[in-house]
Scaffold this motif. Structure first.
Motif: not given
Length: 324
Positions: A276-280
């Motif tokens: 989710a961090g990479w996506a954000l």
């Protein structure tokens, strides 16, 4: 403070070099020894003497969990380089765009008796040397990446302070405000390096990251009355400056989708999903680039939002523990 509490605190300070799970296990084991001694009626001082000094306990723990220390150091190194490298690259890209591409000055000229507005870049209006000064933050952000490891903490802290001061001072010309993402990334890199070499990031940090990620969209809906609250089209392109308007499609409808995605990613970050961090961070890059290729007052807002989400997303991605 009791002698037991003082002893445990001293041990805890000396155990900061090992992984948090092993540090907790050692402290729990010591507390169990004290509890057993109390039930047996033994004095606290005798228990402390039998356990050994805090330094001796720390040495035994480091010998047993030395691999954890090396792994923590390596993880902290990778996280710091990723975040500091992102700061340096962001500073370079923002500097090039602001100095050489983005129109920042407007002058009125007369052509055939009619007044014509011309929009100039810093390079066109102020010359090459002033334009090159805009690249100074990129140099400041890059220096910590090439200095010796022993000097890194001091150099990175000085660099972060200089970047903050440069951004604040240059804010009076608006140009400095474009470098706010660089400041955020630089300080976050230092925090990540220090925490990963010590206690690490727990649930509280994850929840804080999720809340911070969701805050801009929650504020836009709660304070401004909708997804971004007000109607606007995408920031106008540079070519549209003199045309008095930009593309005729807005982001109000798409804003709802963005709000949903950001909130979903914020929740996943709070739970602890690394992806989710990479996506954000990926979404943040789109927002940041949109701001940099824009040509209206909203450009700065897009750069800020992109920098905010890039910092939170990338920090979570490089510091979160991989879920089994």
């Amino acid at each position: 403070m009791t002698a037991e509490d003082a002893y445990l605190r001293s041990v805890e300070r000396m155990l900061r070099g090992i992984g948090p799970e092993h540090r907790i296990a050692v402290l729990d084991d010591l507390r169990a020894h004290f509890a057993d001694a109390e039930e047996a009626g033994r004095p606290v001082d005798d228990t402390i003497a039998s356990l050994g000094t805090p330094n001796e306990i720390a040495e035994r723990a480091h010998e047993e969990f030395g691999a954890d220390r090396a792994a923590a150091e390596g993880r902290a190194e990778r996280a710091w380089r990723m975040l500091q490298g992102a700061a340096a690259v962001s500073a370079l890209v923002i500097g090039v765009v602001v100095a050489f591409i983005m129109p920042t000055h407007t002058i009125a000229t007369s052509e055939g008796g009619a007044s014509v507005l011309q929009h100039l870049t810093i390079l066109q209006n102020d010359g090459v040397w002033v334009a090159l000064l805009i690249l100074v933050p990129a140099v400041v952000a890059a220096v910590p990446l090439v200095v010796a490891r022993a000097a890194r903490l001091a150099v990175a802290a000085i660099g972060g302070t200089l970047l903050t001061l440069l951004t604040v001072i240059a804010a009076f010309t608006t140009v400095g405000m474009f470098f706010l993402p660089v400041v955020l990334l630089s300080w976050t890199a230092l925090i990540a390096w220090a925490r990963l070499r010590g206690p690490g990031f727990g649930r509280g940090w994850r929840i804080a990251g999720g809340v911070l990620a969701a805050t801009p969209v929650l504020l836009s809906g709660g304070l401004l009355g909708g997804p971004f609250g007000f109607e606007f089209g995408p920031p106008r392109r540079y070519a549209d400056y003199s045309e008095g308007g930009g593309p005729d499609f807005g982001v109000e409808a798409a804003g709802w989708a963005l709000v949903a995605v950001i909130i979903a990613l914020a929740v996943l970050i709070a739970i602890g999903f690394r992806w989710a961090g990479w996506a954000l961070a990926a979404l943040a890059l789109v927002v940041l680039v949109t701001g940099l290729v824009a040509g209206s007052m909203l450009a700065l807002l897009f750069v800020w939002l992109g920098g905010w989400w890039l910092t939170i997303g990338l920090a979570h991605a490089v510091t979160a523990v991989k879920r089994p």
